[in-house]
Design a protein around this motif. Structure first.
Motif, PDB file in Angstrom:
ATOM      1  N   ALA A 109      -5.927  -6.257  -7.708  1.00 32.00           N
ATOM      2  CA  ALA A 109      -6.240  -4.946  -7.128  1.00 32.00           C
ATOM      3  C   ALA A 109      -7.733  -4.665  -7.207  1.00 32.00           C
ATOM      4  N   ALA A 110      -8.358  -5.015  -8.330  1.00 26.90           N
ATOM      5  CA  ALA A 110      -9.803  -4.814  -8.474  1.00 26.90           C
ATOM      6  C   ALA A 110     -10.574  -5.698  -7.503  1.00 26.90           C
ATOM      7  N   VAL A 111     -10.191  -6.958  -7.399  1.00 25.14           N
ATOM      8  CA  VAL A 111     -10.883  -7.874  -6.485  1.00 25.14           C
ATOM      9  C   VAL A 111     -10.782  -7.377  -5.051  1.00 25.14           C
ATOM     10  N   CYS A 112      -9.591  -6.946  -4.638  1.00 18.52           N
ATOM     11  CA  CYS A 112      -9.423  -6.433  -3.274  1.00 18.52           C
ATOM     12  C   CYS A 112     -10.351  -5.247  -3.020  1.00 18.52           C
ATOM     13  N   HIS A 113     -10.489  -4.376  -4.012  1.00 24.64           N
ATOM     14  CA  HIS A 113     -11.373  -3.219  -3.844  1.00 24.64           C
ATOM     15  C   HIS A 113     -12.813  -3.669  -3.621  1.00 24.64           C
ATOM     16  N   TYR A 114     -13.311  -4.537  -4.471  1.00 19.94           N
ATOM     17  CA  TYR A 114     -14.727  -4.900  -4.389  1.00 19.94           C
ATOM     18  C   TYR A 114     -15.041  -5.837  -3.233  1.00 19.94           C
ATOM     19  N   LEU A 115     -14.017  -6.481  -2.664  1.00 15.51           N
ATOM     20  CA  LEU A 115     -14.227  -7.314  -1.471  1.00 15.51           C
ATOM     21  C   LEU A 115     -13.860  -6.571  -0.192  1.00 15.51           C
ATOM     22  N   ASP A 116     -13.524  -5.287  -0.318  1.00 13.92           N
ATOM     23  CA  ASP A 116     -13.109  -4.488   0.848  1.00 13.92           C
ATOM     24  C   ASP A 116     -11.932  -5.111   1.585  1.00 13.92           C
ATOM     25  N   LEU A 117     -11.005  -5.682   0.809  1.00 10.41           N
ATOM     26  CA  LEU A 117      -9.764  -6.204   1.371  1.00 10.41           C
ATOM     27  C   LEU A 117      -8.677  -5.143   1.243  1.00 10.41           C
ATOM     28  N   PRO A 118      -7.735  -5.088   2.187  1.00  9.98           N
ATOM     29  CA  PRO A 118      -6.565  -4.232   1.973  1.00  9.98           C
ATOM     30  C   PRO A 118      -5.780  -4.746   0.769  1.00  9.98           C
ATOM     31  N   VAL A 119      -5.018  -3.870   0.102  1.00  9.43           N
ATOM     32  CA  VAL A 119      -4.302  -4.328  -1.091  1.00  9.43           C
ATOM     33  C   VAL A 119      -3.318  -5.440  -0.770  1.00  9.43           C
ATOM     34  N   GLN A 120      -2.836  -5.511   0.464  1.00 13.02           N
ATOM     35  CA  GLN A 120      -1.939  -6.607   0.860  1.00 13.02           C
ATOM     36  C   GLN A 120      -2.666  -7.948   0.811  1.00 13.02           C
ATOM     37  N   GLY A 121      -4.002  -7.889   0.786  1.00 13.61           N
ATOM     38  CA  GLY A 121      -4.792  -9.118   0.659  1.00 13.61           C
ATOM     39  C   GLY A 121      -4.628  -9.804  -0.674  1.00 13.61           C
ATOM     40  N   CYS A 122      -3.924  -9.167  -1.621  1.00 12.47           N
ATOM     41  CA  CYS A 122      -3.706  -9.768  -2.942  1.00 12.47           C
ATOM     42  C   CYS A 122      -2.946 -11.088  -2.867  1.00 12.47           C
ATOM     43  N   PHE A 123      -2.239 -11.322  -1.771  1.00 13.47           N
ATOM     44  CA  PHE A 123      -1.490 -12.565  -1.632  1.00 13.47           C
ATOM     45  C   PHE A 123      -2.352 -13.713  -1.105  1.00 13.47           C
ATOM     46  N   SER A 140       0.813  -1.219   0.000  1.00 19.49           N
ATOM     47  CA  SER A 140       0.000   0.000   0.000  1.00 19.49           C
ATOM     48  C   SER A 140       0.844   1.265   0.000  1.00 19.49           C
ATOM     49  N   ILE A 141       2.094   1.186   0.490  1.00 15.63           N
ATOM     50  CA  ILE A 141       2.924   2.394   0.572  1.00 15.63           C
ATOM     51  C   ILE A 141       4.222   2.294  -0.212  1.00 15.63           C
ATOM     52  N   ALA A 142       4.716   1.091  -0.464  1.00 15.58           N
ATOM     53  CA  ALA A 142       5.978   0.950  -1.197  1.00 15.58           C
ATOM     54  C   ALA A 142       5.759   1.235  -2.673  1.00 15.58           C
ATOM     55  N   ARG A 143       6.750   1.856  -3.299  1.00 18.37           N
ATOM     56  CA  ARG A 143       6.664   2.191  -4.723  1.00 18.37           C
ATOM     57  C   ARG A 143       7.659   1.357  -5.519  1.00 18.37           C
ATOM     58  N   GLN A 151      -4.666   0.167  -8.074  1.00 13.02           N
ATOM     59  CA  GLN A 151      -6.078  -0.064  -7.774  1.00 13.02           C
ATOM     60  C   GLN A 151      -6.938   1.114  -8.223  1.00 13.02           C
ATOM     61  N   GLY A 152      -6.436   2.317  -8.010  1.00 14.49           N
ATOM     62  CA  GLY A 152      -7.191   3.500  -8.410  1.00 14.49           C
ATOM     63  C   GLY A 152      -7.442   3.549  -9.900  1.00 14.49           C
ATOM     64  N   ARG A 153      -6.435   3.189 -10.693  1.00 15.09           N
ATOM     65  CA  ARG A 153      -6.639   3.282 -12.146  1.00 15.09           C
ATOM     66  C   ARG A 153      -7.547   2.177 -12.679  1.00 15.09           C
ATOM     67  N   VAL A 154      -7.424   0.960 -12.154  1.00 16.65           N
ATOM     68  CA  VAL A 154      -8.275  -0.106 -12.685  1.00 16.65           C
ATOM     69  C   VAL A 154      -9.724   0.070 -12.231  1.00 16.65           C
ATOM     70  N   VAL A 155      -9.941   0.466 -10.985  1.00 17.09           N
ATOM     71  CA  VAL A 155     -11.317   0.676 -10.511  1.00 17.09           C
ATOM     72  C   VAL A 155     -11.932   1.886 -11.207  1.00 17.09           C
ATOM     73  N   GLY A 156     -11.143   2.933 -11.425  1.00 19.38           N
ATOM     74  CA  GLY A 156     -11.641   4.081 -12.175  1.00 19.38           C
ATOM     75  C   GLY A 156     -12.067   3.698 -13.577  1.00 19.38           C
ATOM     76  N   CYS A 157     -11.279   2.833 -14.207  1.00 21.87           N
ATOM     77  CA  CYS A 157     -11.614   2.325 -15.540  1.00 21.87           C
ATOM     78  C   CYS A 157     -12.939   1.554 -15.508  1.00 21.87           C
TER      79      CYS A 157
END
Length: 199
Positions: free
Chosen positions: A156-170, A112-115, A126-132
């Protein structure tokens, strides 16, 4: 009014899992990947959809072309919002090399914070795919859209719609040539199917 999204990960290139392809050019489907895309395309014939949008990468476009051909669909639109994460100088490196890089380890521990060296966090992705998806939902109310993209973009999209933190991608997989289905509406979104892999 709802919109259904079929989030499709591209078929496997010849060295998937061996190196980080990222946005490197020339990463295309080999013979096995083309066969995998053809099987996926036959599976997609069971679905009705109004549009196909794809990441600009060659491997996603080849997968989208297979789907369009099997389904008798015409236009495919390249959409930069579906592009792979910009991994910058990490692109093209093997995972063995990357595992020795402390910045790579931090990226995987603190998504969520590392680049990445290309400047993206997982929240940016996540912002760009959900915005799309939200923009396309407005254009295709009551319809369905195929989005051909990459594992982390779909996660990233799945985490958004399931209200998971992005770290939940694993916590779940998105395999090559898999289908993940999400329906969205004014009330939010619902996961209909995750990581359906065509044998």
């Amino acid at each position: 009014m709802t919109t259904t999204f079929f989030l499709v990960r591209h078929a496997a290139h010849d060295n998937v899992g061996g190196f980080l392809a990222g946005r490197s050019g020339g990463v295309v489907l080999g013979e096995a990947g083309l066969a995998q895309a053809a099987r996926l395309a036959q599976r997609m014939r069971r679905e009705r959809f109004d549009a196909i949008h794809t990441s600009p990468r060659e491997r996603t476009q080849e997968t989208a072309i297979a789907i369009a051909g099997a389904c008798g669909f015409g236009e495919i639109r390249a959409n930069p919002a579906l592009d792979e994460i910009d991994f910058g100088e990490w692109s093209g490196r093997t995972f063995d090399e990357l595992n020795d890089d402390p910045d790579w380890r931090r990226w995987n521990e603190e998504r969520s914070i590392a680049r990445t060296p290309g400047g993206e966090t997982m929240l940016d992705v996540q912002g760009r795919v959900v915005g799309c998806m939200e923009a396309l939902a407005g254009q295709h109310r009551g319809g369905a859209v195929v989005l051909v993209s990459h594992a982390d973009i779909i996660k990233a999209a799945v985490c958004h719609y399931l209200d998971l933190p992005v770290q939940g991608c694993f916590r779940f997989d998105v395999a090559p040539a898999s289908i993940t289905a999400i329906v969205t509406g004014d009330w939010g979104g619902k996961l209909l199917g995750l990581n359906e892999v065509v044998a």
